[in-house]
Structure formats: C-alpha cells, structure tokens
Design a protein around this motif. Structure first.
Motif, short mmCIF file in Angstrom:
data_model
loop_
_atom_site.label_atom_id
_atom_site.label_comp_id
_atom_site.label_asym_id
_atom_site.label_seq_id
_atom_site.Cartn_x
_atom_site.Cartn_y
_atom_site.Cartn_z
N ALA A 101 0.87 -1.18 0.00
CA ALA A 101 0.00 0.00 0.00
C ALA A 101 0.90 1.22 0.00
O ALA A 101 2.09 1.14 0.32
N VAL A 102 0.34 2.36 -0.38
CA VAL A 102 1.10 3.60 -0.30
C VAL A 102 0.88 4.21 1.08
O VAL A 102 -0.23 4.22 1.61
N ASN A 103 1.98 4.64 1.69
CA ASN A 103 1.95 5.10 3.09
C ASN A 103 2.27 6.60 3.14
O ASN A 103 3.36 7.04 2.76
N ASN A 104 1.30 7.41 3.61
CA ASN A 104 1.44 8.86 3.66
C ASN A 104 1.70 9.33 5.10
O ASN A 104 1.12 8.78 6.05
N ASP A 105 2.53 10.36 5.23
CA ASP A 105 2.95 10.80 6.57
C ASP A 105 2.01 11.80 7.22
O ASP A 105 2.18 12.18 8.37
N GLY A 106 0.97 12.30 6.49
CA GLY A 106 0.03 13.26 7.06
C GLY A 106 0.56 14.67 7.09
O GLY A 106 -0.13 15.57 7.60
N SER A 107 1.76 14.87 6.55
CA SER A 107 2.36 16.19 6.57
C SER A 107 2.28 16.87 5.21
O SER A 107 1.72 17.95 5.07
N ASN A 108 2.81 16.20 4.18
CA ASN A 108 2.74 16.77 2.84
C ASN A 108 2.72 15.72 1.74
O ASN A 108 2.79 16.05 0.56
N ASP A 109 2.64 14.42 2.11
CA ASP A 109 2.63 13.34 1.13
C ASP A 109 1.27 13.23 0.45
O ASP A 109 0.22 13.43 1.09
N TYR A 110 1.27 12.85 -0.82
CA TYR A 110 0.04 12.51 -1.51
C TYR A 110 0.37 11.84 -2.83
O TYR A 110 1.54 11.79 -3.24
N SER A 148 -5.91 4.88 -20.78
CA SER A 148 -4.45 4.94 -20.94
C SER A 148 -3.92 6.24 -20.37
O SER A 148 -4.64 7.23 -20.20
N GLY A 149 -2.62 6.24 -20.06
CA GLY A 149 -1.97 7.45 -19.57
C GLY A 149 -2.51 7.94 -18.27
O GLY A 149 -2.58 9.17 -18.05
N ALA A 150 -2.87 7.05 -17.37
CA ALA A 150 -3.52 7.47 -16.12
C ALA A 150 -2.73 7.04 -14.89
O ALA A 150 -3.30 6.87 -13.82
N ASP A 151 -1.43 6.86 -15.02
CA ASP A 151 -0.62 6.52 -13.86
C ASP A 151 -0.60 7.68 -12.87
O ASP A 151 -0.69 8.85 -13.26
N GLY A 152 -0.47 7.33 -11.58
CA GLY A 152 -0.34 8.34 -10.55
C GLY A 152 1.11 8.60 -10.19
O GLY A 152 2.00 7.80 -10.51
N THR A 153 1.36 9.70 -9.50
CA THR A 153 2.72 10.06 -9.10
C THR A 153 2.78 10.29 -7.60
O THR A 153 2.02 11.11 -7.05
N LEU A 154 3.66 9.56 -6.93
CA LEU A 154 3.86 9.75 -5.49
C LEU A 154 4.64 11.05 -5.30
O LEU A 154 5.74 11.22 -5.84
N THR A 155 4.06 11.97 -4.53
CA THR A 155 4.60 13.31 -4.42
C THR A 155 5.02 13.62 -2.98
O THR A 155 4.28 13.32 -2.03
N ASN A 156 6.20 14.17 -2.81
CA ASN A 156 6.76 14.58 -1.52
C ASN A 156 7.12 13.41 -0.61
O ASN A 156 7.17 13.56 0.61
N GLY A 157 7.30 12.25 -1.20
CA GLY A 157 7.91 11.15 -0.45
C GLY A 157 7.04 10.16 0.26
O GLY A 157 7.45 9.63 1.31
N PRO A 158 5.84 9.83 -0.24
CA PRO A 158 5.14 8.69 0.38
C PRO A 158 6.00 7.43 0.27
O PRO A 158 6.76 7.27 -0.70
N THR A 159 5.88 6.55 1.23
CA THR A 159 6.65 5.31 1.22
C THR A 159 5.74 4.15 0.87
O THR A 159 4.51 4.30 0.75
#
Length: 637
Positions: free
Chosen positions: A23-32, A223-234
C-alpha cells in the motif's frame, strides 16, 4: 508429521507472497498521490470511488478529492475527521456551494484499522456511502451545476491551498463511472478475479509497486492514467488481498463478535467447518447465536471433546458425538419446529426435541463472553447461518464448496478468504459477511501475525468458487420453464451444465451453456426447458472450469399441475388384465405402480393421451398408482 510439514510449506509460501502486496503510506504532513484529471468522475451522474484505508486517526485525512486549484468552492472530497471520531466529511458541490455537504456522515473510519470505504453516486441527486460493504448513508441533495476539476489526488485536498493530508496507508483505489451495487462492492472488496478491463472501471491503483514514485494504473480501459507519489510517500506491506483462508483461534481469548443474524427460534441452521487442535482443560465454544447464559442456541465441545447443543443458556444435550482432533470436520445444527438435528460431515448423528427462546445481543465464534472462558483452539471456516431448516441433501450438496452469497435464506456467510496466511494482517479486523446482510464480524484479541491467532490456509479439500453467483431464478412459462442466472468474477470458466431432477437427488443433464470465460462484469445466461414433468421439477446449474473444478448453484423448483385431472384412472377395478390411464396434462407425466405395501413395481414417463398398460402378470390384490402427490388405488382381479 506429514500434515505438519505440509502446513509449514504453505506458511512459508504465503509469507513470500506477502512481500509483493503493498500500500502507499502517507505521513500526514505533505505526502500525496497526484492523479491525472482524465480519471475524474465527479461530474458524472453515476460513479463509484472505493479504497481500503488504514488511517492513524490524526487530523482530517483526505482519502480522495477532485477540486479546482485556487478555488475553495467546487469540490468532491472524502475525508475522515478526527474531530468527529472518524466520521467522514463528504462534499460534492459546485462553484456556488450548491450540492452535498455531510459533516459528518454516518459512515465512520475507525483509526488504526483497515477499513473499506466506498462512495457511490446513483443519480444526479443521490449518494450512498458504504463501510466494509455495509450501507451507512443514503443522501438526497440538490444536484450541483457542472464544473471542471483541475486537481485529482489521493491523500490531499487541493483547493486555494493544499490541506487535509492523509496520515496512514491507502490501498486498492478504484474509480468507476458506474454506480456499484452493495453486492458488487462486497464481491470485489479483496480483489477476487477483478479484471483490469471491468465494465465501468476508469482507473485502478493496486499500489503494489513497492518502489519508485509511480503508481501504475492497472485499468486497461484508460491509458496514460498513472499516478505520481509526491513529496515522499513510502511503500508499506498490506494484507488486503484475496486468499483461501480459515481463521485460527489460540484457545486464549480470541473471539469474533457480530450482530445477531437472526432471531428465529425454528427453521434455522448453523453450520461450519472446524479443525479442533485438542485442548482438554475446558469446554470449547464453537458458535453461539444469542447470550450463552440466557437465550438463543449454541454448539460447543466439552472437556471430553463431545459435541454439546445448548438452548436458552440452561438446556443442554450431550450428543455423545466426538470431534476428532487434528482434522477438518463439517458440523451443521438444524433447528426445526419441534426439535433439532446435528449433522457431522453430512450424516445425521443426533436428534432430539426442544425449542430455544428468542436470541438477543450477538453472534459469537470461539469464546463464551458470559463466562469469560470456554475458548476454542483450532481453526474455523465457512460459517453459514440460515433462516431455513436445511435438509440433509442441501447440507451434503454444499458442504464441500463455497456457495452463492445470494442463496435464499442465507443470513450470514463468512468465507474467511481475506488477508495473508500466517502473515502480517495487523489491523484487518473486519470479517466481511458475504451474504450482503451486513453482519460483519469483528476479530477481537487476535494476534493477526504468525502461525496462530491469525489467518491460515484453509482445508485444501474445500472448493473456492472460481466465480460469484449473483442470482438464479426459475420461472414457469406456459408448459416450459425458463432458467435465468447471473454471475460475476468469472475466471477460466468453461461452461454451465443445466441439470434437472424430479426428486432433488438424481440429476440429468439437459443442456450446456458456454461461459464468458474471464470477466469481472455481471454476465447473464438463460435456458428454456421445454420438457418439464408433471409434479415437482428441480433445477440446478453446474459451473465448470477449464481446469476441471466445478461448483453448484442453489437448487430451485417449479411445480406443474398435480391435481386429479392430471392423471385419470379409467378402470380402477381391473378384470381384463389391462389398466387404462389417461394423461390429461399437456406435458409428459411420471407415473409409478406400487404394491399395496408400497414396493415399487415400475416407473414410466407417460405422454398426454390414453395408455393401455398390461398388469396381467400381477397377482390379484390392491395396487397403488402414483404421480406427484396423487395416489390412485386400483384392484386387480
């Protein structure tokens, strides 16, 4: 020893599989996770957004949003709020703030627990929310005007500024342009055979990459609908997956607690597969519907491993039937109108009279909460509670495989097919009721990690249905019977055999329908049976896979005319050796001749019209001609 080695092998194998489920793990600070606007659905009159989330309970955590950057008014957002105890703030409004604002909704996300959230727009002015497949909100609102989202995100709401960062894990995010039904939500919750090209699927983020900053869109419809992990989600390990599992109880304080599935005191059935590990220091509760000390009905083992039936908290019957340790056994307790019957592996092993009083409170597996004890040690699987008294034939026909959740009379159904066998399932405490009745159980005190007090691989002889039965109905059409059935999640399905019977025991194949093969959409099939018989006609569908596996639908019945005008004996007193029988029904009718003491002499299918039947070889006396419920007495002289 051979069994222990086999189990160890299964455990190691599933632990290896766990490493590929993330799963994608967000820190609640600025990850998305930033998603392309091409997947936006908020402007459609029908859509579904669903995901599994593990929220740490802090702040306001946006699961999913569609917004206009720089504008605080138009938005679609799903946000559990800590100030509302996890109650979801659900907003769908336009630039003038017309639309829906629920703050909070009834739907609530429990912190530090895996929760499935689904928001379904069924029309321009209606939205429903589901938590773990259970309907929580059904809201009507003024339809907002259209607007164009410029930001689509998972983990943040981006309006005039970024806010409401989600703290925790998100998995299995799916975006649909259709209004998914409750049955469809439950069926696909753990991704059992969900196709990447499922009808209505716009985007599907499995989040199983485990590395990189790309969240791949698995859906091939877009097509072309990949997401991007922004600001460092783990990336974090996730237990959200389908697997053929059972639930292990540690003989300590593990228990499953659920809402009461039925208050019936007669015509009710409780059944399950159990694997007892052999503890002897105390009684071992298998299941109770009601309160152990005062009402309802329960099934448990005493210290000698004998099965005990308990009614009303005080009336007990020691059946004397033992339960062997270290092996799987199927048990079914059927309560009728005047008594009960216990079946072990489909065999009637004990019956007695007695009627329970009305159950209250909860349905519980594995622990007596009243006595604070009697813990079960071992595994339990395939728990089914029915609002019907199941027959022995029904129990035998369905005990070795999963069944259609839509089966009539099913009040609660746990398959336990969730999580990672002997893996880390921390937080996955919701046991989903597959019947669609919302009687989800809560796993309490389970370790949910390791080879005990956790999900373990189920009995290898139990057949997991490769598809999901949505419905099966039979309808009389003049002198024919129309069979219609619907399925979902077909995977390597070969075909369907239509079977017919006049006694629900001996079956004849009457047709074969080709299957779609591989599909997660709902597929509809039909067959017209043009040769039903007089009396009761039973039907079932056998679904066959390309690998030789098979499963059964429920059994339906259609009754054709059995009144005295159906079959007419024209000479009850036979002196000539010839019996004259007239079939007045418009279809072939099963007719049988019996001796006066009931012994079968012959059985035939007679077409409409008059038939001359030679009975001269029979001795003088009284005979019985039977068809359906009709019995005619004849005398041979």
């Amino acid at each position: 020893m051979r069994k222990l080695v086999f189990f160890f092998g299964l455990i190691i194998n599933n632990c290896a599989l766990a490493q590929s489920n993330y799963a994608v793990n967000n820190d609640g600070s600025n990850d998305y996770v930033s998603l392309p606007t091409s997947v936006a659905v908020s402007q459609l009159n029908t859509f579904t957004v669903e995901a599994w989330v593990y929220w740490n309970g802090t702040g306001n955590g946006c699961i999913y949003s569609e917004t206009v950057q720089g504008n605080n008014s138009p938005m679609f957002s799903i946000i559990p709020r800590s100030t509302n105890g996890g109650g979801i703030e659900l907003v769908l409004r336009d630039n003038s703030a017309t639309g829906l604002v629920m703050q909070p909704a009834t739907a609530t996300v429990t912190a530090n627990t895996w929760v499935h959230v689904a928001v379904v727009r069924t029309s321009a002015s209606n939205i429903k929310t589901y938590i773990n497949g259970v309907l929580k909100d059904n809201a009507t609102f003024t339809a907002p005007a259209s607007w164009t989202p410029t930001k689509v995100n998972a983990g943040v709401r981006w309006r005039a500024s970024q806010s409401d960062f989600f703290a925790g894990k998100i998995d299995e995010l799916r975006i649909w342009n259709t209004a998914r039904s409750a049955a469809e939500i439950v069926a696909n919750m753990f991704n059992k055979n969900l196709a990447n090209n499922a009808t209505g699927l716009v985007a599907y983020y499995r989040f199983n990459e485990g590395s990189s900053t790309t969240a791949a869109n698995s859906c091939t419809n877009t097509s072309g609908a990949d997401g991007t992990l922004t600001n460092g989600p783990t990336w974090a390990a996730s237990p959200i997956q389908f697997a053929g599992n059972a639930l292990h109880f540690d003989e300590g304080n593990d228990r499953v607690i659920a809402p009461l599935p039925t208050t019936a005191t007669s015509n009710v059935t409780m059944e399950a597969w159990v694997y007892h590990q052999g503890g002897t220091g105390t009684d071992h509760l298998i299941m109770v519907n009601g309160v152990m000390g005062s009402n309802g009905y329960a099934l448990f083992l005493n210290t000698s491993h004998k099965l005990i039936v308990l009614f009303n908290g005080v009336n007990t019957w020691n059946t004397g039937i033992g339960l062997s340790t270290g092996q799987w056994t199927h048990l079914a307790l059927v309560i009728g109108t005047t008594g009960f019957t216990l079946y072990k592996n489909g065999v009637n092993v004990y019956s007695n009279t007695g009627t329970p009083n009305t159950p209250s409170a909860n349905f519980i597996l594995g622990f007596n909460t009243v006595a604070n004890g009697q813990p079960f040690g071992g595994m339990i699987d395939e728990v089914r509670i029915w609002n019907t008294a199941r027959t022995q034939t029904e129990i035998q026909n369905n005990m070795n495989s999963e069944i259609a959740p839509s089966t009539s009379g099913l009040a609660l159904y746990y398959t336990f097919n969730q999580g990672i066998a002997a893996g880390n399932n921390t937080g996955l405490t919701a046991l989903i009721d597959q019947s669609g009745n919302g009687n989800n159980g809560t796993l309490t005190n389970f370790a949910l990690s390791g080879s005990t007090s956790n999900n373990l691989t189920q009995n290898s002889n139990l057949v997991i249905l490769p598809l999901r039965w949505i419905s099966f109905i039979t309808t009389k059409q003049y002198n024919n019977v129309l069979l219609q059935w619907s399925t979902a999640q077909e995977h390597n399905t070969k075909d369907f055999l239509v079977q017919h019977s006049i006694d629900s025991r001996s079956w004849t194949n009457v047709a074969t329908n080709a299957a779609t093969g591989n599909s997660s959409s709902i597929n509809n099939y039909s067959y017209l049976h043009t040769a039903p018989l007089q009396g009761m006609n039973y039907y079932r569908i056998v679904q066959r896979d390309v690998d030789g596996r098979f499963g059964y639908s429920v059994i339906n019945s259609v009754k054709f005319n059995t009144n005295r005008e159906g079959v007419q004996v024209m000479n009850n007193l036979i002196a000539s050796g010839i019996l004259l029988v007239k079939i007045t029904a418009s279809i072939a009718t099963p007719v049988s001749l019996h001796s006066g003491n009931g012994n079968l002499l012959w059985r035939r299918q007679l077409a409409p019209g008059i038939h001359s039947i030679d009975v001269s070889r029979y001795a003088n006396g009284i005979y019985l001609l039977k068809t359906g419920e009709q019995i005619e007495k004849i005398i041979v002289q």
